[in-house]
Design a protein around this motif. Structure first.
Motif, PDB file in Angstrom:
ATOM      1  N   THR A  31       0.635  -1.045   0.072  1.00  5.97           N
ATOM      2  CA  THR A  31       0.040   0.054   0.133  1.00  5.97           C
ATOM      3  C   THR A  31       0.872   1.102  -0.123  1.00  5.97           C
ATOM      4  OG1 THR A  31      -1.596  -1.262   1.248  1.00  5.97           O
ATOM      5  CG2 THR A  31      -1.933   1.112   1.292  1.00  5.97           C
ATOM      6  N   ASP A  64      -1.715  -1.550  -4.054  1.00  4.39           N
ATOM      7  CA  ASP A  64      -2.674  -0.475  -3.683  1.00  4.39           C
ATOM      8  C   ASP A  64      -2.022   0.785  -3.936  1.00  4.39           C
ATOM      9  OD1 ASP A  64      -4.453   1.379  -2.886  1.00  4.39           O
ATOM     10  OD2 ASP A  64      -5.127   0.236  -1.259  1.00  4.39           O
ATOM     11  N   SER A  66      -3.670   3.894  -4.696  1.00  7.59           N
ATOM     12  CA  SER A  66      -4.630   4.806  -4.505  1.00  7.59           C
ATOM     13  C   SER A  66      -4.343   5.942  -3.917  1.00  7.59           C
ATOM     14  CB  SER A  66      -5.958   4.252  -3.789  1.00  7.59           C
ATOM     15  OG  SER A  66      -5.725   3.729  -2.576  1.00  7.59           O
ATOM     16  N   ILE A  98      -4.462  -1.567  -7.495  1.00  4.28           N
ATOM     17  CA  ILE A  98      -5.804  -0.439  -7.455  1.00  4.28           C
ATOM     18  C   ILE A  98      -5.192   0.907  -7.774  1.00  4.28           C
ATOM     19  CG2 ILE A  98      -7.231   0.557  -5.735  1.00  4.28           C
ATOM     20  CD1 ILE A  98      -6.266  -2.559  -4.338  1.00  4.28           C
ATOM     21  N   ASN A 101      -8.130   7.227  -8.316  1.00  5.31           N
ATOM     22  CA  ASN A 101      -9.543   7.507  -8.910  1.00  5.31           C
ATOM     23  C   ASN A 101      -9.093   8.878  -9.848  1.00  5.31           C
ATOM     24  OD1 ASN A 101     -11.642   7.318 -10.356  1.00  5.31           O
ATOM     25  ND2 ASN A 101     -12.935   7.748  -8.449  1.00  5.31           N
ATOM     26  N   TYR A 133      -8.534  -2.906 -10.226  1.00  5.74           N
ATOM     27  CA  TYR A 133      -9.569  -3.148  -9.444  1.00  5.74           C
ATOM     28  C   TYR A 133      -9.807  -1.721  -9.061  1.00  5.74           C
ATOM     29  CZ  TYR A 133      -9.907  -8.042 -10.273  1.00  5.74           C
ATOM     30  OH  TYR A 133      -9.840  -9.249 -10.664  1.00  5.74           O
ATOM     31  N   ASP A 134     -10.969  -1.371  -8.506  1.00  6.50           N
ATOM     32  CA  ASP A 134     -11.052  -0.046  -7.737  1.00  6.50           C
ATOM     33  C   ASP A 134     -11.237   0.017  -6.435  1.00  6.50           C
ATOM     34  OD1 ASP A 134     -11.801   1.288 -10.223  1.00  6.50           O
ATOM     35  OD2 ASP A 134     -14.035   0.430 -10.001  1.00  6.50           O
ATOM     36  N   THR A 135     -11.125  -1.010  -5.687  1.00  3.78           N
ATOM     37  CA  THR A 135     -10.910  -1.212  -4.197  1.00  3.78           C
ATOM     38  C   THR A 135     -10.254  -2.353  -3.839  1.00  3.78           C
ATOM     39  OG1 THR A 135     -12.881  -2.571  -3.848  1.00  3.78           O
ATOM     40  CG2 THR A 135     -13.189  -0.176  -3.890  1.00  3.78           C
ATOM     41  N   LEU A 136      -9.570  -2.357  -2.714  1.00  2.00           N
ATOM     42  CA  LEU A 136      -8.871  -3.418  -1.934  1.00  2.00           C
ATOM     43  C   LEU A 136      -9.946  -4.615  -1.897  1.00  2.00           C
ATOM     44  CD1 LEU A 136      -6.271  -4.690  -0.846  1.00  2.00           C
ATOM     45  CD2 LEU A 136      -6.812  -3.697   1.339  1.00  2.00           C
ATOM     46  N   LYS A 137     -10.819  -4.444  -1.399  1.00  4.55           N
ATOM     47  CA  LYS A 137     -12.077  -5.559  -1.211  1.00  4.55           C
ATOM     48  C   LYS A 137     -12.282  -6.116  -2.675  1.00  4.55           C
ATOM     49  CE  LYS A 137     -16.510  -6.527   0.646  1.00  4.55           C
ATOM     50  NZ  LYS A 137     -17.684  -5.859   1.492  1.00  4.55           N
ATOM     51  N   GLU A 138     -12.334  -5.479  -3.658  1.00  2.00           N
ATOM     52  CA  GLU A 138     -12.471  -6.272  -4.991  1.00  2.00           C
ATOM     53  C   GLU A 138     -11.217  -7.088  -5.214  1.00  2.00           C
ATOM     54  OE1 GLU A 138     -15.318  -3.282  -7.372  1.00  2.00           O
ATOM     55  OE2 GLU A 138     -13.383  -3.052  -7.677  1.00  2.00           O
TER      56      GLU A 138
END
Length: 142
Positions: A31, A64, A66, A98, A101, A133-138
Motif C-alpha cells: 500500500t 494499492d 490509491s 488499485i 481515481n 480493481y477500484d477497491t482493495l476488497k475487490e
C-alpha cells in the motif's frame, strides 16, 4: 475469517509504502502511503519485499496505489522490467492493482505501459496475470 482478518507479517514499512504478507492466504498487499514515492525509496522497499518473496513462495501481489497523485515512469519501468521479471523466477506472476481515481494518472499508466513495450521488447505484459480493481476488497476476491 476474511483475508483482512488473517495473521499478517509486515515485510517493509516506511512513510511511503507498507507491504504486509497474509500468512493463510499467501499473498502480499503493498500500500502506498503518500502522493509521491522517490525512486530510491521505491526500489529499497521492493528489494526488501523481493527478498521475502525469494524465501516465501507468494502466489499473488496486490498493489494499492490509491494514495498516489504523481506518476513516475522510471519507477514503473524498473518495477516491471527488473523487479517483476526477477520475481517471476520465484513463481510470482499474479498481480492485482488499485490505481488512484484520477483520469490523468490512469492515462499516464497507459502511456507508460506503451513506452515499456516499445523500449523493452523482451518484456511481455502478457506473461503476467495483471488485473485492475477500484477497491482493495475487490482485489482480494480475485
Amino acid at each position: 475469517m476474511n483475508a483482512l482478518e488473517t495473521e499478517k507479517i509486515v515485510i517493509s514499512s516506511s512513510k511511503f509504502l507498507e507491504a504486509v504478507y497474509s500468512v493463510s492466504d499467501n499473498f502480499i498487499i503493498c500500500t502506498t502511503k503518500s502522493e509521491y514515492i522517490p525512486m530510491e525509496d521505491f526500489q529499497n522497499h521492493f528489494n526488501t519485499v523481493g527478498s521475502f518473496i525469494k524465501k516465501n513462495k507468494t502466489v499473488k501481489f496486490i498493489f494499492d496505489k490509491s494514495s498516489l497523485k504523481v506518476f513516475h515512469q522510471p519507477s514503473m519501468e524498473w518495477y516491471h522490467t527488473i523487479w517483476k521479471k526477477e520475481m517471476a523466477n520465484y513463481g510470482l506472476k499474479s498481480y492485482r492493482k488499485i490505481l488512484p481515481n484520477l483520469q490523468y494518472f490512469k492515462m499516464s499508466v497507459k502511456i507508460g505501459k506503451e513506452r515499456i513495450i516499445k523500449e523493452n521488447p523482451d518484456f511481455r505484459f502478457e506473461d503476467y496475470d495483471i488485473q485492475y480493481y477500484d477497491t482493495l476488497k475487490e482485489a482480494l476476491l480475485y
